[in-house]
Write an enzyme that holds these catalytic residues in place. Structure first.
Site, short mmCIF file in Angstrom:
data_model
loop_
_atom_site.label_atom_id
_atom_site.label_comp_id
_atom_site.label_asym_id
_atom_site.label_seq_id
_atom_site.Cartn_x
_atom_site.Cartn_y
_atom_site.Cartn_z
N GLN A 43 -6.19 6.23 -11.87
CA GLN A 43 -6.67 4.85 -11.75
C GLN A 43 -8.13 4.68 -12.20
OE1 GLN A 43 -4.77 4.59 -7.58
NE2 GLN A 43 -4.64 2.49 -8.32
N TRP B 251 -9.81 1.30 0.43
CA TRP B 251 -9.27 1.29 -0.94
C TRP B 251 -9.78 0.02 -1.58
CZ3 TRP B 251 -7.02 4.89 -3.88
CH2 TRP B 251 -6.66 4.46 -5.17
N TYR C 207 -1.51 -1.12 4.52
CA TYR C 207 -1.91 -2.34 3.81
C TYR C 207 -1.41 -3.62 4.45
CZ TYR C 207 -3.88 0.33 -0.03
OH TYR C 207 -4.67 1.16 -0.77
N GLU D 112 -4.66 -0.77 -11.48
CA GLU D 112 -3.79 -0.98 -10.32
C GLU D 112 -2.31 -0.83 -10.73
OE1 GLU D 112 -4.00 -0.90 -7.20
OE2 GLU D 112 -2.14 -1.86 -6.66
N TRP D 113 -1.95 0.35 -11.24
CA TRP D 113 -0.57 0.71 -11.59
C TRP D 113 0.10 -0.39 -12.39
CZ3 TRP D 113 -1.11 5.58 -11.16
CH2 TRP D 113 -1.78 6.15 -10.10
N HIS E 65 -1.75 12.33 -6.91
CA HIS E 65 -1.60 10.91 -6.56
C HIS E 65 -0.79 10.23 -7.69
CE1 HIS E 65 -3.63 7.37 -4.31
NE2 HIS E 65 -2.83 6.81 -5.18
N ASN F 220 0.30 12.02 -2.32
CA ASN F 220 0.08 10.65 -1.86
C ASN F 220 1.38 9.87 -1.81
OD1 ASN F 220 -1.90 8.43 -1.26
ND2 ASN F 220 -0.83 7.51 -3.00
N GLU F 221 1.66 9.29 -0.66
CA GLU F 221 2.74 8.32 -0.50
C GLU F 221 4.07 8.74 -1.12
OE1 GLU F 221 1.28 4.53 -1.87
OE2 GLU F 221 -0.12 4.36 -0.21
N ASN G 79 -1.94 5.52 5.08
CA ASN G 79 -2.31 4.41 4.21
C ASN G 79 -1.63 3.15 4.76
OD1 ASN G 79 -3.37 6.45 2.65
ND2 ASN G 79 -2.03 6.12 0.89
N ARG H 229 -12.84 10.08 -0.85
CA ARG H 229 -11.51 10.60 -1.16
C ARG H 229 -11.22 10.38 -2.64
NH1 ARG H 229 -5.68 8.06 -0.20
NH2 ARG H 229 -4.44 9.84 -0.89
N GLU I 35 -6.28 5.07 3.36
CA GLU I 35 -6.37 3.90 2.47
C GLU I 35 -6.14 2.64 3.28
OE1 GLU I 35 -3.86 3.66 -1.05
OE2 GLU I 35 -4.14 5.79 -1.41
C1 GBH Z 1 -1.45 2.32 -2.52
O1 GBH Z 1 -0.08 2.18 -2.21
C2 GBH Z 1 -1.67 3.39 -3.56
O2 GBH Z 1 -1.81 4.66 -2.95
C3 GBH Z 1 -2.90 3.11 -4.41
O3 GBH Z 1 -2.92 3.98 -5.50
C4 GBH Z 1 -2.88 1.66 -4.85
O4 GBH Z 1 -3.93 1.37 -5.74
C5 GBH Z 1 -2.97 0.83 -3.61
O5 GBH Z 1 -1.83 1.05 -2.85
C6 GBH Z 1 -2.99 -0.68 -3.85
O6 GBH Z 1 -1.77 -1.12 -4.36
O7 GBH Z 1 5.79 -4.18 -6.46
O8 GBH Z 1 6.82 -5.45 -4.69
O9 GBH Z 1 7.69 -3.24 -5.28
C7 GBH Z 1 0.21 1.17 -1.25
C8 GBH Z 1 1.70 0.96 -1.10
C9 GBH Z 1 3.57 0.51 -2.45
C10 GBH Z 1 2.13 -1.25 -1.90
C11 GBH Z 1 4.12 -0.27 -3.60
C12 GBH Z 1 2.72 -2.07 -3.04
C13 GBH Z 1 4.63 -2.39 -4.46
C14 GBH Z 1 5.49 -3.48 -3.95
N1 GBH Z 1 2.20 0.15 -2.21
N2 GBH Z 1 4.09 -1.66 -3.30
S1 GBH Z 1 6.53 -4.13 -5.20
#
Ligand code: GBH
Length: 481
Positions: free
Chosen positions: A26, A427, A317, A434-435, A128, A172-173, A315, A83, A383
């Site tokens: 990232q 985070w 959110y 952001e993926w 990760h 990670n996750e 983690n 981290r 996170e």
């Molecule tokens: C984290 O995952 C990651 O570890 C980190 O790299 C990332 O930057 C951060 O979140 C912020 O996103 O698209 O509707 O299927 C957190 C868990 C799992 C939350 C995937 C968002 C996608 C939902 N994430 N999820 S969807």
């Protein structure tokens, strides 16, 4: 609007970890520099139509070349911990220890040494999401051999960096890696194999983690004295209708399919949750699978996952309301097995991305749940954050309020619920890749100007807010004299 400042820094233990987190793919960029091998995220982003506007992490924040700028950000915040993750294919271009890339070793040595020289403790995640592409070519996390290959990589890292790194996260996750990588295909490697690969991937991740923890335990712990865990993400969930027993049961299943999937084998019974085994068996029967198919069993011939974490890495959110979905027609998918639908309560504000309902009190409840179901472990929140989307707001008052609120929830978990919380990592340090949302979603305490060649870092208001909290804490605990 005046901020409601309510974090009482005296509630946090005097050795609390105040951190921020990032991940290699990232932020680093330098995707093919100095002998780095490709990862599955390089492959994924280079094929069109996978990521928002075909953004890639080829350059990202260019932390590979701009580490000095990141260090300045860390210093400005006054962090006690940072981290980061290693890029596996930067260190070992084909994923194996057959060839070690000395330039990558030099890079991470510099990062670690600079952190320590500034009294910042590194916490390192070994992987990760960015699996070496060479290993994906052999089946990636679906291949049983991956556990040994990961163990060799982990041992190489312990040997090379473990004299200075004392906090390790293996992976990670795992649930995100399995579900988004192999079920929905939204993340690399982008496979859509619903209801099958997800459990195999989860299983091999647990096997890989358990091996690495055992290697550390037998060969490094005594000499290096560090700690090793695996970062698990979980929503907090409550029944949509608390008076409906089906919703109550579905809520437990939701927690079990998300957190318990990995937490039970490592911190609980040593096996997958009963609810999970029962639902998958029932679905197997309906969908024409044999008994015991899909969800693998832990073998007696290799290290078991139970007890393979020296702390809980969480983690968190967001939260969900959960509704029973078992009366729907059986469907071959993880969600079908789960038999629960997750809903965002309309009263919750949503920040940036659609999945991120902002529910700070969910963190306190989840911490208490982990204390009660996982044997009261030491917990690092590895996170937690708040995103923004659209025109950049440097005066990000909502995010400032968020950090006040969420840290107040953490302090209540410590003082009122007796949860052993050891640290908190925001985070993220920087806006970053952001993926699948590319650079359109910003989680940073620092803004990164992706349109400028220098990729200039500028502190957001929320960065100042977080720095002020840490400063008050440091003053209260007399850490600066
Ligand atoms: C984290 O995952 C990651 O570890 C980190 O790299 C990332 O930057 C951060 O979140 C912020 O996103 O698209 O509707 O299927 C957190 C868990 C799992 C939350 C995937 C968002 C996608 C939902 N994430 N999820 S969807």
């Amino acid at each position: 609007m005046a901020l409601n400042k309510n974090v009482s820094v005296e509630d946090f233990p005097s050795d609390f970890a105040w951190g921020a987190a990032t991940a290699a793919y990232q932020i680093e960029g330098g995707w093919d520099m100095d002998g780095k091998g490709p990862s599955i995220w390089d492959t994924f982003c280079h094929s069109k139509g996978r990521v928002f506007e075909d953004h890639t992490g080829d350059v990202a924040c260019n932390s590979y070349q701009l580490w000095d700028e990141d260090l300045k950000c860390i210093q400005q915040l006054g962090l006690t911990h940072y981290r980061l993750s290693f890029s596996w294919s930067r260190l070992l271009p084909d994923g194996t220890t057959r060839f070690v890339n000395p330039q990558a070793v030099a890079y991470y040595n510099k990062v670690i040494d600079d952190l320590i020289a500034n009294a910042v403790m590194p916490m390192v995640t070994l992987n990760h999401f960015d699996l070496p592409q060479a290993l994906q070519d052999h089946g990636g996390w679906k291949s049983p051999e991956i556990a040994d290959v990961f163990d060799s990589y982990a041992q190489f890292c312990f040997k090379t960096f473990g004299d200075r790194v004392k906090l390790w996260i293996t992976l990670n996750e795992p649930s995100v890696c399995a579900k988004l990588g192999y079920e929905s295909g939204l993340f690399a490697p982008g496979l859509k194999e619903p209801g099958t690969s997800v459990y195999l991937v989860g299983h091999n991740i647990l096997r890989a983690h358990a091996r690495a923890w055992h290697s550390y335990n037998s060969h490094f712990r005594c000499l290096q004295g560090g700690k090793v865990s695996i970062a698990l993400n979980s929503d907090w969930a409550e029944p949509l209708d608390p008076c409906c027993p089906e919703d109550v049961a579905a809520t437990q299943r939701y927690m079990d399919f998300n957190l318990g999937w990995f937490a039970c084998p490592v911190f609980g019974t040593g096996d997958y949750p009963e609810t999970m085994k029962a639902r998958i068996e029932a679905q197997n029967l309906e969908l024409g699978f044999a008994e015991g198919e899909r969800l693998p069993k832990f073998s007696d011939d290799e290290p078991k996952p139970l007890g393979t974490a020296d702390f809980f890495a969480l983690n968190y959110y967001t939260s969900r309301k959960v509704k029973d979905a078992t009366s729907r027609p059986s469907e071959l998918s993880f969600t079908g097995d789960q038999g629960a639908e997750a809903i965002i309560d309309p009263s919750w504000p949503v920040c940036g991305v659609s999945w991120l309902a902002v529910v700070p009190e969910g963190l306190r409840k989840l911490l208490k749940y982990i204390k009660e179901t996982c044997n009261n472990p030491a917990i690092y929140i590895t996170e937690n954050g708040f995103s923004q989307i659209g025109p950049v707001e440097f005066e990000d008052v909502d995010r400032c309020q968020f950090y006040q609120d969420v840290l107040q929830q953490v302090s209540k978990a410590i003082t009122a619920d007796g949860v052993n919380v050891r640290g908190y990592f925001s985070w993220s340090l920087l806006d970053n890749f952001e993926w699948s949302d590319g650079f359109s979603v910003r989680f940073g305490l620092f803004h990164v100007d992706f349109s400028s060649a220098e990729l200039r870092r500028t502190m957001y208001c929320s960065g100042r807010e977080y720095a002020a909290i840490i400063k008050r804490y440091r003053t209260y605990n007399k850490l600066d004299n």
